[in-house]
Motif scaffolding. Structure first.
Motif, PDB file in Angstrom:
ATOM      1  N   ALA A  75       0.964  -1.295   0.156  1.00  0.00           N
ATOM      2  CA  ALA A  75      -0.040  -0.028  -0.030  1.00  0.00           C
ATOM      3  C   ALA A  75       0.803   0.899   0.006  1.00  0.00           C
ATOM      4  CB  ALA A  75      -0.861   0.147   1.284  1.00  0.00           C
ATOM      5  N   GLU A  76       2.208   0.904  -0.050  1.00  0.00           N
ATOM      6  CA  GLU A  76       3.054   2.221  -0.096  1.00  0.00           C
ATOM      7  C   GLU A  76       2.949   3.033   1.138  1.00  0.00           C
ATOM      8  OE1 GLU A  76       2.823   3.857  -4.213  1.00  0.00           O
ATOM      9  OE2 GLU A  76       3.584   2.157  -4.910  1.00  0.00           O
ATOM     10  N   GLN A  77       2.779   2.441   2.355  1.00  0.00           N
ATOM     11  CA  GLN A  77       2.917   3.366   3.448  1.00  0.00           C
ATOM     12  C   GLN A  77       4.195   3.415   4.182  1.00  0.00           C
ATOM     13  OE1 GLN A  77      -0.183   4.864   4.952  1.00  0.00           O
ATOM     14  NE2 GLN A  77      -0.552   4.354   2.843  1.00  0.00           N
ATOM     15  N   LEU A  78       5.165   2.459   3.934  1.00  0.00           N
ATOM     16  CA  LEU A  78       6.379   2.614   4.564  1.00  0.00           C
ATOM     17  C   LEU A  78       7.436   2.150   3.524  1.00  0.00           C
ATOM     18  CD1 LEU A  78       5.673   0.781   7.916  1.00  0.00           C
ATOM     19  CD2 LEU A  78       6.129   3.196   7.462  1.00  0.00           C
ATOM     20  N   THR A  79       8.621   2.699   3.659  1.00  0.00           N
ATOM     21  CA  THR A  79       9.604   2.037   2.620  1.00  0.00           C
ATOM     22  C   THR A  79      10.484   1.254   3.537  1.00  0.00           C
ATOM     23  OG1 THR A  79      11.094   3.799   3.245  1.00  0.00           O
ATOM     24  CG2 THR A  79       9.882   4.352   1.070  1.00  0.00           C
ATOM     25  N   GLU A  80      10.978   0.150   2.735  1.00  0.00           N
ATOM     26  CA  GLU A  80      12.007  -0.917   3.329  1.00  0.00           C
ATOM     27  C   GLU A  80      13.183  -0.599   3.920  1.00  0.00           C
ATOM     28  OE1 GLU A  80      13.358  -5.441   2.361  1.00  0.00           O
ATOM     29  OE2 GLU A  80      12.942  -4.020   0.608  1.00  0.00           O
ATOM     30  N   THR A  81      13.500  -0.659   4.914  1.00  0.00           N
ATOM     31  CA  THR A  81      14.983  -0.355   5.599  1.00  0.00           C
ATOM     32  C   THR A  81      15.605  -1.810   5.830  1.00  0.00           C
ATOM     33  OG1 THR A  81      13.936  -0.406   7.914  1.00  0.00           O
ATOM     34  CG2 THR A  81      14.205   1.744   6.692  1.00  0.00           C
ATOM     35  N   TYR A  84      13.976  -3.821   8.386  1.00  0.00           N
ATOM     36  CA  TYR A  84      12.537  -3.767   8.192  1.00  0.00           C
ATOM     37  C   TYR A  84      11.759  -5.143   8.727  1.00  0.00           C
ATOM     38  CZ  TYR A  84       8.113  -3.063   5.668  1.00  0.00           C
ATOM     39  OH  TYR A  84       6.815  -2.730   5.637  1.00  0.00           O
ATOM     40  N   TRP A  85      12.340  -6.105   8.118  1.00  0.00           N
ATOM     41  CA  TRP A  85      11.697  -7.411   8.433  1.00  0.00           C
ATOM     42  C   TRP A  85      12.021  -8.056  10.004  1.00  0.00           C
ATOM     43  CZ3 TRP A  85       8.082  -8.481   5.066  1.00  0.00           C
ATOM     44  CH2 TRP A  85       8.009  -8.040   3.895  1.00  0.00           C
ATOM     45  N   PRO A  86      10.934  -8.124  10.622  1.00  0.00           N
ATOM     46  CA  PRO A  86      10.995  -8.931  12.041  1.00  0.00           C
ATOM     47  C   PRO A  86      11.204 -10.456  12.007  1.00  0.00           C
ATOM     48  CG  PRO A  86       8.810  -8.187  11.812  1.00  0.00           C
ATOM     49  CD  PRO A  86       9.585  -7.907  10.386  1.00  0.00           C
TER      50      PRO A  86
END
Length: 192
Positions: A75-81, A84-86
């Motif tokens: 939904a393009e609410q956040l960008t991956e850092t 990012y993935w827990p």
């Protein structure tokens, strides 16, 4: 007239019916689901829409929470850092706190999914989010985590089916008028 069962399908593993989940919605800890059920592979599917009266088991809410990172990217609410993935065992990081996945809609033959969720805004208002349909078989997919999404969704589907078959939160309501705790009588000294 057939008897209404408290759970979907036969409960024994050797005669378990085949459930194909189409839409899932979670509201106020109650599951609403559209699905088809077949008694056997040869039997025609029967369509159902069901709202469970019991609260869902925490395993289902956990499985849906694992879809939040996908909701945010699709939904393009956040960008991956980089972080990012827990991990599967850890809770979602604070950056995902305002987001929840409230349901999903499966594509034809369960070949893809549309995630449905919410983002709580700073003023306390809620932004409803619906991701674009994400196919699992699209070779030119623009979403690089399609395989991870499919695996995470498979876990959620297992939990939804378990909920349809009776897995829910166990709770006991206490009797309203029956006291189970003995209160000893302690005389107070007279003030006279």
């Amino acid at each position: 007239m057939s008897q209404l069962l408290p759970v979907v399908g036969p409960d024994s593993p050797e005669t378990r019916s085949i459930i194909t989940i189409q839409k899932v919605k979670l509201k106020d800890q109650h599951l609403t689901c559209e699905f088809t059920e077949q008694r056997s592979e040869e039997a025609p599917p029967r369509a159902f829409a069901l709202t469970c009266t019991e609260q869902v088991h925490p395993d289902l809410t956990h499985a849906l929470s694992r879809l939040v990172p996908h909701l945010c990217l699709l939904a393009e609410q956040l960008t991956e850092t980089p972080d990012y993935w827990p991990d599967e065992s850890e809770e979602l990081p604070a950056l995902f706190e305002p987001f929840t996945v409230t349901g999903f809609s499966m594509g034809r033959s369960q070949g893809g999914v549309t995630l449905i969720g919410q983002r709580e805004l700073a003023a306390g208002r809620v932004l409803n989010l619906t991701t674009p349909y994400q196919s699992f078989d699209d070779e030119q997919a623009s979403y690089p985590y399609t395989g991870l999404l499919e695996t995470t969704l498979a876990t959620a589907l297992v939990e939804v089916e378990a909920a349809l078959r009776g897995k829910c939160t166990e709770y006991r309501q206490l009797d309203l008028f029956e006291s189970t705790v003995a209160v000893p009588y302690i005389p107070l000294p007279s003030l006279a």
